[in-house]
Design a protein around this motif. Sequence first.
Motif: not given
Lengths: 409, 409, 409, 409
Positions: A283, A285-288, A291
Amino acid sequence: MSTVTPLHRAALDPPRPALDTDVAAAAQQLAAALAATAVERDRRGGHAHAERELIRGSGLLALSVPQAYGGLGAGWPTVLHTVRTLAAADSALAHVYAFHHLQVASVLLYGDAEQQQRLLGATVQRRLFWGNALNPLDTTLIATRTEGGWRLDGTKRYASGSVGSDRLTLSAHVRVAEGERGALLIGNLPTGAAGVEVREDWDSFGQRQTDSGSVRFEAAFLPDADVLQAPGAQATPRMTLRPLVSQLIMANLYLGLAQAAFEAARGYLHERARPWFASGVARAVDDPYVQHRSGELWLKVRAAQLAADAAAQRFQQALDRGDAVTAGERAEAAIAAFEAKALAHHAGIEVPAQVFELIGAGATSTRLGFDRFWRNARVHTLHDPVDYKLRDIGRWQLLGQPPEPTPYS
Amino acid sequence: MSTVTPLHRAALDPPRPALDTDVAAAAQQLAAALAATAVERDRRGGHAHAERELIRGSGLLALSVPQAYGGLGAGWPTVLHTVRTLAAADSALAHVYAFHHLQVASVLLYGDAEQQQRLLGATVQRRLFWGNALNPLDTTLIATRTEGGWRLDGTKRYASGSVGSDRLTLSAHVRVAEGERGALLIGNLPTGAAGVEVREDWDSFGQRQTDSGSVRFEAAFLPDADVLQAPGAQATPRMTLRPLVSQLIMANLYLGLAQAAFEAARGYLHERARPWFASGVARAVDDPYVQHRSGELWLKVRAAQLAADAAAQRFQQALDRGDAVTAGERAEAAIAAFEAKALAHHAGIEVPAQVFELIGAGATSTRLGFDRFWRNARVHTLHDPVDYKLRDIGRWQLLGQPPEPTPYS
Amino acid sequence: MSTVTPLHRAALDPPRPALDTDVAAAAQQLAAALAATAVERDRRGGHAHAERELIRGSGLLALSVPQAYGGLGAGWPTVLHTVRTLAAADSALAHVYAFHHLQVASVLLYGDAEQQQRLLGATVQRRLFWGNALNPLDTTLIATRTEGGWRLDGTKRYASGSVGSDRLTLSAHVRVAEGERGALLIGNLPTGAAGVEVREDWDSFGQRQTDSGSVRFEAAFLPDADVLQAPGAQATPRMTLRPLVSQLIMANLYLGLAQAAFEAARGYLHERARPWFASGVARAVDDPYVQHRSGELWLKVRAAQLAADAAAQRFQQALDRGDAVTAGERAEAAIAAFEAKALAHHAGIEVPAQVFELIGAGATSTRLGFDRFWRNARVHTLHDPVDYKLRDIGRWQLLGQPPEPTPYS
Amino acid sequence: MSTVTPLHRAALDPPRPALDTDVAAAAQQLAAALAATAVERDRRGGHAHAERELIRGSGLLALSVPQAYGGLGAGWPTVLHTVRTLAAADSALAHVYAFHHLQVASVLLYGDAEQQQRLLGATVQRRLFWGNALNPLDTTLIATRTEGGWRLDGTKRYASGSVGSDRLTLSAHVRVAEGERGALLIGNLPTGAAGVEVREDWDSFGQRQTDSGSVRFEAAFLPDADVLQAPGAQATPRMTLRPLVSQLIMANLYLGLAQAAFEAARGYLHERARPWFASGVARAVDDPYVQHRSGELWLKVRAAQLAADAAAQRFQQALDRGDAVTAGERAEAAIAAFEAKALAHHAGIEVPAQVFELIGAGATSTRLGFDRFWRNARVHTLHDPVDYKLRDIGRWQLLGQPPEPTPYS
């Protein structure tokens, strides 16, 4: 044993007051109504009659009017919070709304008891919407002494909220001789008065529905009873509080835009964004990096929020001092407002620009209208140069030099 | 007429509490005493016995101890403010001081009523100075079960405040089998206990007098009565508040350094700096670029101040909830602390570096010691990576995901 | 068919010249020798006699001397590249080395043919090391007319490379009457001349071994033959090239420091750094934030490299024009130098500070000495305010206004 | 005497080649023609037929075609410089123009001698305009084996320059079984071929006239003769150079936008801007903060220019190596391109945003259209995430790890 006295901790940590529930709810409801059409109206520009009626219908035009005159009597922290809430939905109409309250403040700061009673009473009873034609730096409006008042001739440009308003505050310079300007007076009159014409000539790429037209005066009559500040009146520290209302409105507007851009990005990330193919996550939103950058951008918003809240409190304290407010207290309130405005300026420009790094090319569709946050912030943050606010903060910190009270500081 | 209810403005705007006067004065007085020798001691490094005695003598070691145990019973907003004040004078000893209070917090969060009474009572009565040997990520300290307690063997590195301390909190892993570590326990013992040796091996270019030595344990005995958290005890949300104390201490330390650098520059500008020959002004403080950059730098300080104050309040609210504090409330307090720490990190690195643009080459004399602000901030801000704090803030904002409670978050 | 003429592509893309192999190798070898003791000498400060002898022994003091006088006759791109190489190893001695070449340039720009032959010939044959006492803004050195020359009285502060030098260039103001200064002259004399005393009073927290002492002149004699620029001589554009050498030296020094910090971090990451426990990766170099920030920091280095190379080329072109160089060409070379210096200033401050985010607390040991990159850059970048360079670049871009030739621009 | 060999300075400092005069003049002339209507067309969006004909008429579509096929045979430094020039005038049509050359490069990199001769010969003779439908990450286009070629079904979105093009390059995945995709092939066909339909569905707030429609294929026939890369062909390092052309085009586009915004601000400052009332200067260009910020912004432009020039040279060197180019040389060219793109990304976003601080609210009139620089840069810089370019640069610098060849790197 100890060299210091025991403390009563409870006394140190009072609860932070919640914004009054009803007002907050009313502002949220109005914001939702404005948001529904904000993208389309931003594209169209021009006057938003229906939405101004929504504002009028909300009852919030009475928010800053003292209860003694029938208003809600809210403090400025509350008023400014509603500006922020509305700005997140529609920063152009939030400006129109906020500048109404700026004119209410003008009557309170410059007017006498009779004027306050009469003008603000009418504001509540007749739900008047005020516009701005008060800008002392724009010196083309001339007041010529006449029977029982002044004859006004000339033009005020960038008169925010003037289109569709019921009443205008204005500044004018007294005619001394042909082509020679004298002292400044401040007054107000009905927008529909004879000799007053409002032109819809605002043409910027942002804040498109702020109704910031030109007001043309041709032999318009300003009766003495509606002169709020007589020509050449000495400005007291209290009277110089008006530009601080304006500065605080800006800060909350920019902040609302930054918040709105952040929230739009968050929503898009959850609902539509796909992870970058090289990210290795499922997803977006999980990309470092998404974030991390979200964290960085949020801190810009957060710093501006804290400063805006603190500045509103400080301003209210100065206002509550009434005529006793000193130049030093005014300076402290001014610096707090400048701090808030500069931090919100930064957040307002950067957050709406950088959220696109989080959400990518798909988020640039004109249907979404996500560019409006930047355009609106970019236009509005040019009200007065941030570099001179930074200079003033520096002068205060280095030299203890109070910012010179001007229409912009 | 209006759709919203009138407000009582007064209720919205309570006075902000002043920091208790006596405590603030005591901290200021102590700070002044530390400042007098700070430059010289920074050069020297090592243990600062005399200055630790000044701290002890101030009575402020009892600040965080509840009144029930004879302490001053201050809230954490107050304690952290003293940390900030001391850090502006001497950030190494401020760290030693702050970490004493962190150990007090550890007894309060992990210990039972008897332990709190006994250990904190003694802390006040005997003016004990606590040091830290509690770092669960450093897993080399092994606890082996023995009669009535545990035998401790191994080393804790970077044990802040350990040199010259009276008592140490510690974490250890239970020995399961040869070379196999089991559950974690938390305890405390006198620094002078048999089998405990503190080595002065801290060797960084900043925060040089933090007494962050290594503590070597060789068959040291930890009686059951001094185990604060039994091996394998389930951590409640309340118990996970300890790392937030640590994070808030950092934030206030960095902030104190940023403030101190700003103030040092201001003083130098007034007393010694000469205007740049091309500036055309008579005093350095009148240089437009000096004023502007001062404004920019001040905003970094200001944002960090506001965030640190807000985070301290939020933390206290969570703490005041006692055992009822939820994971969600803990998360909110954690995010507030991370916001404060990240903004203070930025201010702590940038302000001490950039003030030199204001004051020029003459200010680089080792006699002034103005580089210590940057060195101290640079070393201390590496306690845990700011990038992971930004990530955690981003996760919270995007996903509502609470930061995982760890010794660093 | 096409409306434009075919091109010969080959003509567009000439090979970029490699730096001459022998010189680069000699500089690398010297750099390695200096690096071996740089951390320890930085701590110690003071005069580095042995290392200055290494420089002397390398033959590179002859690098900028024309072949006609026995020198290596390298262009300034080559000379400045050696400065960069040495600065990455030891920026203090790189400064001493670079300022030697600045004095060579001074003889070439101000001196006549006889002086060039005599002084630069001796420089090569006797391997002379030059120091700087030429700073027209420091006006305390007075020249009084006397038989066959001038009597010098007064002091030059911050005289880089003066300690341990063989010969000094200097500026002095002619005595007109008691306490009244007249025109400026530029000359040179042996450091060991009667009446010349160099004091080791440099005391900064960085660039500690630059031998930037004070030179005290007491009835020192400057013979007419060693006056390079007579009092009141009109400065030609060519003569105003000297400060550009100085600016380019700074740019390459800052750049060398940025490169060195980046390389130190890279080495540490591979050899010692451990991944952050929350990162989920096995090696610190695999941390996504470490990689990303490394990319960001590298871009600062890279931009400064490209600008420094371009500025050196542009400077050489101006120099190659000889006396025909115009004020406009001088301005273009100056702006290129300022661009390089400003970008290198930024890289020099930011990269040495931010690499610590990559490598963590363990990298702050004084044994590694990684703080010296920042301290050296911070001190050296204060040579003249970057804000005035940015102003000058802005004036050039906005107004086409050439920077005023001064000792600093 | 010296330990290093004398140098021949002349050899170190070759003249920098001027861009071929005729090509530069043609590009300038075309840019001027596009600029005349750029603001109005930006507002309108859609397909710019007349302006594409201006491009066609300029002869510059033949610029990248080798002279052997009748083209101008310019190197990529020259081609990319024309892209930059056009982007400063109209970045949407500059993109259409640049992507034409990207397709020419595709024929050169993937095609065989016969295809190059036939397709590029026709490109020159018939003045063909190529569009892009080659995006291997968009996997919806399916190629099914059929007599003498492939049947194509599916859609390519964001196909830049497709609307109004003569010929398209495309990528497709071979159908293996129902719903199962196999190897990738690359081919080209006439835009007007049967079964090919281009839809004008590009809808972004910037780069509005890039003709980036969707191309719908319904049983379109791709003959074997027009397959440039057979399914499953092993990619050689040379073949992986194509995405670098794309990256370099982006870099020059962003840079052109930054330059254009800077120039627009400069023009406005001279022609219309008034000084801020509190500045104390007579002209806006004399404001110290305007000058300083102009210097800062110019440095962003300048760094990006230098990196873009260097990357173009490095790319050409790799290309000139022909089939002998190694993965390592490809990696070096890639990193240079990423450096240029990241710096230009930063300049392209920041300069168009910040110039408004120089020119104020009056410059926000929609008649001037100054917001288009930011909107165009903001949309185009989202082509692929800059964070992954920074990561790749970091990996290269830390680990020597070459960026993985993908359509975006």
